[in-house]
Design an enzyme around this catalytic site. Structure first.
Site, short mmCIF file in Angstrom:
data_model
loop_
_atom_site.label_atom_id
_atom_site.label_comp_id
_atom_site.label_asym_id
_atom_site.label_seq_id
_atom_site.Cartn_x
_atom_site.Cartn_y
_atom_site.Cartn_z
N SER A 154 52.88 39.91 -73.29
CA SER A 154 54.38 40.32 -73.36
C SER A 154 54.45 41.60 -72.47
O SER A 154 53.57 42.43 -72.44
CB SER A 154 54.67 40.44 -74.63
OG SER A 154 56.16 41.32 -74.75
N TYR A 167 53.84 43.34 -83.26
CA TYR A 167 53.77 42.40 -82.02
C TYR A 167 53.35 42.85 -80.85
O TYR A 167 52.51 42.77 -80.08
CB TYR A 167 55.37 41.99 -81.76
CG TYR A 167 55.76 40.93 -80.72
CD1 TYR A 167 55.37 39.63 -80.80
CD2 TYR A 167 55.92 41.50 -79.17
CE1 TYR A 167 55.55 38.91 -79.82
CE2 TYR A 167 56.27 40.66 -78.22
CZ TYR A 167 55.86 39.02 -78.31
OH TYR A 167 56.23 38.35 -77.58
#
Ligand code: NDP
Length: 249
Positions: A154, A167
């Site tokens: 990401s 995350y």
């Protein structure tokens, strides 16, 4: 090489490819696309009904028959993953590719207030399970002529940002895995490890992270599939330790 890459119905002909999180979002698009390129896709995911829907769609399109591998990466043990590897070996003898796509978002909260239980859950699904599954499958990937592992990062994996918590840390870990696995397998085999940052893409996860955003302003999972097919295909043999960034700049 990637920029010009256009896949065809034979780009992944006769390959056996496992996709995690194959029931929804980017993983579903990848499973359907890989099948469309001639691969036998092993659909791993949590919600059986979603996997069945993808399986049925592959059948309806007359593509190579898929297989369903229900597994909750939150709770699956290392022993279960090794058992899965034995099952794949018995059925297919080898594995040409793994797309590690499944992930959870967890909480978007300052680390100071981050719930430790959520922290562990996110690290388990997004990082620890990725490591355990990769280690379990490496013998089968080595048995392929040109094994390919794709991790999913990401933008916060490369540059961690406030409020992205576990995350971001889990995605940093996955980028690190790409580097370490690559260095440790360098000379020995054709096996390669690469990573994709899909960038902002129209899925449920993105909608949860950005509830105020109009999803129709975002690219679809289908639009980023050239990167996903490229890294799985023999066009990328010898491509190792790369991060392909699909986020438009
Ligand atoms: P979705 O939430 O739409 O899909 C995630 C998939 O992972 C689902 O199929 C889900 O299955 C599966 N999954 C979640 N938890 C588990 C579990 N415990 N065991 C097995 N499978 C599980 O997410 P996206 O498609 O958006 O994301 C795909 C990947 O791309 C992720 O790694 C994400 O971090 C990354 N990414 C996405 C971006 C975006 O904008 N969409 C941007 C940057 C990165 P189920 O539905 O059954 O829970």
């Amino acid at each position: 090489a990637m920029r010009a890459f256009e896949y065809t119905k034979d780009s992944l002909k006769d390959k056996i490819i496992l996709v995690t999180g194959a029931g929804d979002g980017i993983g579903k698009a990848a499973a359907l696309t890989y099948a469309g390129c001639g691969a036998t896709v092993l659909l791993l995911g949590k919600t059986q009904s979603k996997l069945e829907a993808v399986y049925d769609e592959i059948e309806r399109l007359g593509l190579p028959q898929a297989a369903i591998l229900p597994m909750d990466l939150q709770t699956a043990s290392f022993a279960q993953m090794q058992e899965l590897a034995r099952l794949i070996e018995k059925e297919f003898g080898h594995l040409d590719g793994v797309l590690h796509n499944a992930a959870i978002l967890g909480a978007l909260t300052p680390l100071e207030m981050y719930d430790p239980i959520t922290f562990e859950q996110v690290m388990r699904v997004n990082s620890t399970a990725v490591f355990m599954l990769t280690q379990s499958l490496i013998p089968l990937l080595r048995a392929a002529s040109s094994g390919s592992v794709i991790f999913t990062s990401s933008s916060v994996g490369s540059s961690p940002r406030a409020f992205w918590g576990a995350y971001a840390l889990s995605k940093q870990s996955v980028e690190g895995m790409t580097v370490i696995f690559t260095q440790e397998t360098q000379a020995s085999t054709a096996l390669r490890f690469n990573c994709i940052n899909p960038g902002a893409t129209r899925t449920n996860m993105r909608a949860h992270a950005f509830p105020g955003e109009n999803p129709y302003t975002l690219k679809t999972p289908e639009e980023i599939m050239p990167a996903y097919v490229y890294l799985m295909s023999d066009a990328a043999s010898g491509v190792k330790g790369q991060l392909i960034d699909c986020q438009p700049k």
